[in-house]
Design a protein around this motif. Structure first.
Motif, PDB file in Angstrom:
ATOM      1  N   ALA A   1       0.822  -1.209   0.000  1.00 26.57           N
ATOM      2  CA  ALA A   1       0.000   0.000   0.000  1.00 26.57           C
ATOM      3  C   ALA A   1       0.856   1.259   0.000  1.00 26.57           C
ATOM      4  CB  ALA A   1      -0.937  -0.017   1.200  1.00 26.57           C
ATOM      5  N   GLY A   2       2.072   1.175   0.477  1.00 28.31           N
ATOM      6  CA  GLY A   2       2.950   2.339   0.521  1.00 28.31           C
ATOM      7  C   GLY A   2       4.171   2.156  -0.371  1.00 28.31           C
ATOM      8  N   ASP A   3       5.245   2.793  -0.005  1.00 24.51           N
ATOM      9  CA  ASP A   3       6.461   2.746  -0.817  1.00 24.51           C
ATOM     10  C   ASP A   3       7.487   1.753  -0.299  1.00 24.51           C
ATOM     11  OD1 ASP A   3       5.564   4.598  -2.640  1.00 24.51           O
ATOM     12  OD2 ASP A   3       6.390   6.313  -1.542  1.00 24.51           O
ATOM     13  N   SER A   4       7.136   1.043   0.770  1.00 26.96           N
ATOM     14  CA  SER A   4       8.077   0.078   1.338  1.00 26.96           C
ATOM     15  C   SER A   4       7.565  -1.341   1.140  1.00 26.96           C
ATOM     16  CB  SER A   4       8.270   0.345   2.840  1.00 26.96           C
ATOM     17  OG  SER A   4       8.835   1.620   3.050  1.00 26.96           O
ATOM     18  N   PRO A   5       8.386  -2.225   0.600  1.00 27.79           N
ATOM     19  CA  PRO A   5       7.959  -3.621   0.462  1.00 27.79           C
ATOM     20  C   PRO A   5       7.818  -4.275   1.827  1.00 27.79           C
ATOM     21  CG  PRO A   5      10.297  -3.405  -0.012  1.00 27.79           C
ATOM     22  CD  PRO A   5       9.766  -2.008   0.151  1.00 27.79           C
ATOM     23  N   ARG A   6       7.092  -5.368   1.836  1.00 29.79           N
ATOM     24  CA  ARG A   6       6.996  -6.177   3.039  1.00 29.79           C
ATOM     25  C   ARG A   6       7.655  -7.515   2.778  1.00 29.79           C
ATOM     26  NH1 ARG A   6       3.757  -4.168   7.016  1.00 29.79           N
ATOM     27  NH2 ARG A   6       2.703  -2.216   6.504  1.00 29.79           N
ATOM     28  N   GLN A   7       7.808  -8.296   3.825  1.00 32.25           N
ATOM     29  CA  GLN A   7       8.448  -9.583   3.651  1.00 32.25           C
ATOM     30  C   GLN A   7       7.898 -10.577   4.664  1.00 32.25           C
ATOM     31  OE1 GLN A   7      12.351  -7.958   6.072  1.00 32.25           O
ATOM     32  NE2 GLN A   7      12.681  -9.469   4.483  1.00 32.25           N
ATOM     33  N   GLY A   8       8.099 -11.837   4.364  1.00 33.18           N
ATOM     34  CA  GLY A   8       7.655 -12.891   5.265  1.00 33.18           C
ATOM     35  C   GLY A   8       6.213 -13.292   5.034  1.00 33.18           C
ATOM     36  N   ASP A   9       5.810 -14.342   5.742  1.00 32.55           N
ATOM     37  CA  ASP A   9       4.435 -14.814   5.629  1.00 32.55           C
ATOM     38  C   ASP A   9       3.497 -14.053   6.556  1.00 32.55           C
ATOM     39  OD1 ASP A   9       5.443 -16.548   3.834  1.00 32.55           O
ATOM     40  OD2 ASP A   9       4.896 -18.379   4.911  1.00 32.55           O
ATOM     41  N   ASN A  10       4.040 -13.375   7.524  1.00 31.80           N
ATOM     42  CA  ASN A  10       3.265 -12.444   8.347  1.00 31.80           C
ATOM     43  C   ASN A  10       3.757 -11.050   7.971  1.00 31.80           C
ATOM     44  OD1 ASN A  10       5.783 -12.876   9.361  1.00 31.80           O
ATOM     45  ND2 ASN A  10       5.210 -12.664  11.511  1.00 31.80           N
ATOM     46  N   PRO A  11       3.276 -10.515   6.871  1.00 30.33           N
ATOM     47  CA  PRO A  11       3.907  -9.358   6.219  1.00 30.33           C
ATOM     48  C   PRO A  11       4.342  -8.252   7.182  1.00 30.33           C
ATOM     49  CG  PRO A  11       2.038 -10.103   4.952  1.00 30.33           C
ATOM     50  CD  PRO A  11       2.004 -10.873   6.256  1.00 30.33           C
ATOM     51  N   ARG A  12       5.614  -8.006   7.132  1.00 34.86           N
ATOM     52  CA  ARG A  12       6.194  -6.959   7.976  1.00 34.86           C
ATOM     53  C   ARG A  12       7.102  -6.114   7.105  1.00 34.86           C
ATOM     54  NH1 ARG A  12       8.413 -11.701   8.207  1.00 34.86           N
ATOM     55  NH2 ARG A  12      10.664 -11.970   8.160  1.00 34.86           N
ATOM     56  N   ILE A  13       7.375  -4.920   7.562  1.00 36.66           N
ATOM     57  CA  ILE A  13       8.205  -4.011   6.781  1.00 36.66           C
ATOM     58  C   ILE A  13       9.566  -4.645   6.485  1.00 36.66           C
ATOM     59  CG2 ILE A  13       9.401  -1.787   6.820  1.00 36.66           C
ATOM     60  CD1 ILE A  13       6.468  -1.506   6.292  1.00 36.66           C
ATOM     61  N   HIS A  14      10.011  -4.521   5.260  1.00 40.16           N
ATOM     62  CA  HIS A  14      11.284  -5.067   4.793  1.00 40.16           C
ATOM     63  C   HIS A  14      12.430  -4.562   5.652  1.00 40.16           C
ATOM     64  CE1 HIS A  14      14.779  -5.475   2.118  1.00 40.16           C
ATOM     65  NE2 HIS A  14      14.067  -6.282   1.338  1.00 40.16           N
ATOM     66  N   GLN A  15      13.287  -5.489   6.044  1.00 47.93           N
ATOM     67  CA  GLN A  15      14.507  -5.133   6.769  1.00 47.93           C
ATOM     68  C   GLN A  15      15.722  -5.602   5.988  1.00 47.93           C
ATOM     69  OE1 GLN A  15      14.819  -3.211   9.373  1.00 47.93           O
ATOM     70  NE2 GLN A  15      12.579  -2.975   9.553  1.00 47.93           N
ATOM     71  N   PRO A  16      16.686  -4.744   5.727  1.00 47.58           N
ATOM     72  CA  PRO A  16      16.761  -3.352   6.155  1.00 47.58           C
ATOM     73  C   PRO A  16      15.691  -2.510   5.465  1.00 47.58           C
ATOM     74  CG  PRO A  16      18.461  -3.815   4.560  1.00 47.58           C
ATOM     75  CD  PRO A  16      17.836  -5.140   4.893  1.00 47.58           C
ATOM     76  N   PRO A  17      15.328  -1.378   6.084  1.00 47.35           N
ATOM     77  CA  PRO A  17      14.279  -0.541   5.497  1.00 47.35           C
ATOM     78  C   PRO A  17      14.693   0.004   4.138  1.00 47.35           C
ATOM     79  CG  PRO A  17      15.383   0.607   7.296  1.00 47.35           C
ATOM     80  CD  PRO A  17      15.872  -0.807   7.336  1.00 47.35           C
ATOM     81  N   VAL A  18      13.831  -0.204   3.144  1.00 49.39           N
ATOM     82  CA  VAL A  18      14.094   0.290   1.792  1.00 49.39           C
ATOM     83  C   VAL A  18      12.825   0.933   1.261  1.00 49.39           C
ATOM     84  CG1 VAL A  18      15.871  -1.433   1.298  1.00 49.39           C
ATOM     85  CG2 VAL A  18      13.485  -1.942   0.789  1.00 49.39           C
ATOM     86  N   THR A  19      12.954   1.732   0.231  1.00 48.14           N
ATOM     87  CA  THR A  19      11.793   2.329  -0.424  1.00 48.14           C
ATOM     88  C   THR A  19      11.921   2.124  -1.926  1.00 48.14           C
ATOM     89  OG1 THR A  19      12.880   4.491  -0.479  1.00 48.14           O
ATOM     90  CG2 THR A  19      11.420   4.049   1.376  1.00 48.14           C
ATOM     91  N   ARG A  20      10.801   2.320  -2.630  1.00 44.56           N
ATOM     92  CA  ARG A  20      10.732   1.923  -4.034  1.00 44.56           C
ATOM     93  C   ARG A  20      11.641   2.724  -4.959  1.00 44.56           C
ATOM     94  NH1 ARG A  20       6.207   1.091  -6.123  1.00 44.56           N
ATOM     95  NH2 ARG A  20       4.832   1.069  -4.320  1.00 44.56           N
ATOM     96  N   GLY A  21      11.862   4.003  -4.678  1.00 41.40           N
ATOM     97  CA  GLY A  21      12.617   4.831  -5.598  1.00 41.40           C
ATOM     98  C   GLY A  21      11.780   5.192  -6.812  1.00 41.40           C
TER      99      GLY A  21
END
Length: 204
Positions: free
Chosen positions: A71-91
């Motif tokens: 929904a925003g500019d940051s991808p999520r990851q995992g099966d319990n969607p959480r903000i991508h680590q390290p924090p990244v944005t789409r560019g």
């Protein structure tokens, strides 16, 4: 900080996250997709079409898809969607900022020793194609709107969902990540049948 040390830190963070994903994957698991033929008893063509898209919704709302259609500019990851680590944005192009491009860590294929997923075209879906948090009906309305689906006609979605290898990664996501339901071939068959029956959408 040198490039090698930076890369090591990034991979370490990804490895930590993938271990968490592995724990989550054990709690979820994949399930099959119904075939287009299994909807033959629905006599109304529009209702049959909408029912097939609802089945496809099992894939579209799976974390393997929504994590890269955030929904925003940051991808999520995992099966319990959480903000991508390290924090990244789409560019500007969906491939990350200049200082941290997706391919810095995501190589051309999954890197299993580091638990890092990969594909040559690894990137976020365009912002207008974000469907995280939306209902299947809302996603259907979005995916049939050329202004919000990358200018694709419904027929183009057969190729995109059924054959695009980046989409296909969702069924071969590597260690610690549950695959999308069914197979890419089954998802493609559902899309094709949905298009042939008028690409009707379920209620929002």
């Amino acid at each position: 900080m040198g490039p090698a040390r930076f890369r090591l830190l990034v991979i370490t963070a990804a490895l930590t996250s993938s271990f968490c994903a592995g724990y989550a994957a054990s709690e979820t698991g994949s399930h099959a997709l119904a075939s287009p033929e299994s909807f033959a008893d629905i006599r109304d063509t529009a209702q049959r079409s909408a029912a097939m898209f609802t089945e496809l919704g099992k894939v579209l709302t799976h974390p393997r898809c929504t994590n890269c259609h955030p929904a925003g500019d940051s991808p999520r990851q995992g099966d319990n969607p959480r903000i991508h680590q390290p924090p990244v944005t789409r560019g500007a192009d969906g491939h990350g900022l200049e200082a941290m491009r997706c391919h810095t860590c995501h190589q051309k294929a999954n890197f299993e020793p580091g638990r890092v997923p990969g594909h040559p075209e690894w990137h976020l879906a365009p912002r207008e194609m974000a469907w995280e948090g939306k209902t299947v009906g809302e996603i259907c309305a979005q995916i049939t709107d050329p202004a919000r689906n990358g200018g694709r006609k419904p027929q183009d979605l057969v190729e995109h969902i059924g054959k695009d290898t980046l989409v296909g990664w969702a069924w071969k996501p590597g260690f610690g990540r549950s695959p999308a339901p069914g197979t890419q071939e089954q998802a493609g068959a559902l899309v094709e049948a949905w298009v042939k029956t008028g690409a009707a959408c379920p209620a929002p």
